[in-house]
Scaffold this active site. Sequence first.
Site, PDB file in Angstrom:
ATOM      1  N   LYS A  47      64.208  83.208  38.337  1.00 17.54           N
ATOM      2  CA  LYS A  47      65.191  82.115  38.190  1.00 17.54           C
ATOM      3  C   LYS A  47      64.482  80.837  37.750  1.00 17.54           C
ATOM      4  CE  LYS A  47      64.987  81.461  43.214  1.00 17.54           C
ATOM      5  NZ  LYS A  47      64.930  80.164  43.799  1.00 17.54           N
ATOM      6  N   ARG A 143      73.107  79.023  54.377  1.00 20.73           N
ATOM      7  CA  ARG A 143      73.124  78.523  53.003  1.00 20.73           C
ATOM      8  C   ARG A 143      74.017  79.458  52.197  1.00 20.73           C
ATOM      9  NH1 ARG A 143      67.507  78.283  49.576  1.00 20.73           N
ATOM     10  NH2 ARG A 143      67.921  80.489  49.558  1.00 20.73           N
ATOM     11  N   TYR A 265      52.778  49.698  36.403  1.00 21.78           N
ATOM     12  CA  TYR A 265      54.029  49.066  36.855  1.00 21.78           C
ATOM     13  C   TYR A 265      53.921  48.534  38.274  1.00 21.78           C
ATOM     14  CZ  TYR A 265      56.878  50.774  32.967  1.00 21.78           C
ATOM     15  OH  TYR A 265      57.427  51.009  31.740  1.00 21.78           O
ATOM     16  N   MET A 313      56.600  57.137  33.033  1.00 23.46           N
ATOM     17  CA  MET A 313      57.335  58.281  32.484  1.00 23.46           C
ATOM     18  C   MET A 313      56.438  59.199  31.647  1.00 23.46           C
ATOM     19  SD  MET A 313      60.764  58.380  30.124  1.00 23.46           S
ATOM     20  CE  MET A 313      61.754  57.453  31.276  1.00 23.46           C
TER      21      MET A 313
HETATM   22  C1  LIG Z   1      67.281  84.579  48.084  1.00 23.80           C
HETATM   23  C2  LIG Z   1      65.916  84.365  47.539  1.00 23.80           C
HETATM   24  N1  LIG Z   1      65.060  85.392  47.486  1.00 23.80           N
HETATM   25  C3  LIG Z   1      63.818  85.253  46.994  1.00 23.80           C
HETATM   26  C4  LIG Z   1      63.360  84.035  46.542  1.00 23.80           C
HETATM   27  C5  LIG Z   1      61.936  83.901  46.054  1.00 23.80           C
HETATM   28  O1  LIG Z   1      61.233  83.127  46.963  1.00 23.80           O
HETATM   29  P1  LIG Z   1      59.665  82.838  46.758  1.00 23.80           P
HETATM   30  O2  LIG Z   1      59.586  82.018  45.516  1.00 23.80           O
HETATM   31  O3  LIG Z   1      59.284  82.082  47.970  1.00 23.80           O
HETATM   32  O4  LIG Z   1      59.002  84.145  46.627  1.00 23.80           O
HETATM   33  C6  LIG Z   1      64.215  82.938  46.584  1.00 23.80           C
HETATM   34  C7  LIG Z   1      63.724  81.634  46.110  1.00 23.80           C
HETATM   35  O5  LIG Z   1      64.123  80.588  46.461  1.00 23.80           O
HETATM   36  C8  LIG Z   1      65.532  83.096  47.082  1.00 23.80           C
HETATM   37  O6  LIG Z   1      66.378  82.072  47.139  1.00 23.80           O
END
Ligand SMILES: Cc1ncc(COP(=O)(O)O)c(C=O)c1O
Length: 374
Positions: A47, A143, A265, A313
């Site tokens: 992701k 969550r 700055y 920046m």
């Molecule tokens: C549901 C879930 N699984 C796995 C992961 C992967 O976690 P990590 O990057 O700590 O391995 C995440 C990352 O936030 C997650 O939200």
Amino acid sequence: MSGADRAAPVPGRAGTVLDIDLAAIAGNWRRLQAELQPPALAGAVVKADAYGLGMAEVAPALAAAGCRLFFVATLDEGIALRRLLSKAEIAVFDGLLPETGGEFRHARLLPVLNDLGQIAAWRAEAQTRRLPAMIHVDTGMARLGLPPDELVRLAAEPDLLSGVPLAAVMSHLACADEPLHAQNAQQLGDFRRAIAQLPRAPASLAASSGIFLGRDYHFDIARPGAALYGVNPTPKRPNPMAQVIRLKGRILQVRDIDSGVTVGYGAAQRMERAGRVATIAIGYADGWLRSSSHRGSVGVAGQQAPVIGRISMDLLTVDVTGIDPALVRVGDFVDLIDEQHGVDAVAAAAGTIGYEILTALGRRHHRLYRGGAG
Ligand SMILES: Cc1ncc(COP(=O)(O)O)c(C=O)c1O
């Protein structure tokens, strides 16, 4: 760094160079897979554009290494990944938003169903043919995932899942990077109880740090992300993962500064003695977080030069007073992230975690990918 460098030479106009070692990412995935007790499998979390490192390059490298199961956060990421990998299993953590069932089906994505409403909506999609999905059960994050009362209902009414084969039942640990935290064992117990009440399916609890909590936490599928990209999954112990990125920034200007002159700055830092300052072509727009102003250091000609003044920046200033001027020239590169000074050290100086450093890197760096499969 490992793997052959097939990347093009760095153009003179590049202010920063982000060097990404795909072979090291693949090696980290193998390392994590080896940590698991067979037949448990390591998937890969890609992701947020593979934690900022480029899903289009990273995911095929992982697939070539043998990874068959990928996790993304959003439907858009899933659709983009499906275009890259036609055969892989792809699960989408954010779950099924209203009206998106058709897109999940079309791209052959597995929604991670997070509540009974999503389960009902996916079941409606599965009227004419069976459509697999994952289920997320919340065991302590509050969550995403089925809350305890919805789990009770699902356990009592298994027909709620008819037509929906479970590709996995998963949960997520809140404190896996703290092995002694009591919540790990609590979540493990709750997860065991949850899967015992649901139809038989592969189970998944551990992300990067969870893998290092030991076999009890491995179940059938692990979901590592950060560790693939070189972040230490065992923060108080030496990093078992290989560093994956190097980041270099070009010196734009070097100047002699009188005692008492302020730098940057807010005139927030004053030179206590006469010295020299080098200005580097990286700033918070490139993920060099402003919170690391006046903190941390960068490697200049093999020595650590302290950051002085606020990060702006596009620019960063470092004190190079003690370094031979012949080694600090306009156009030279300084080392911002390397093997000695990795992502976690940079994060510590910025008061954050390696995850945020990686995902903040941005698109302005000249990227070099090494060690890819193609
Ligand atoms: C549901 C879930 N699984 C796995 C992961 C992967 O976690 P990590 O990057 O700590 O391995 C995440 C990352 O936030 C997650 O939200």
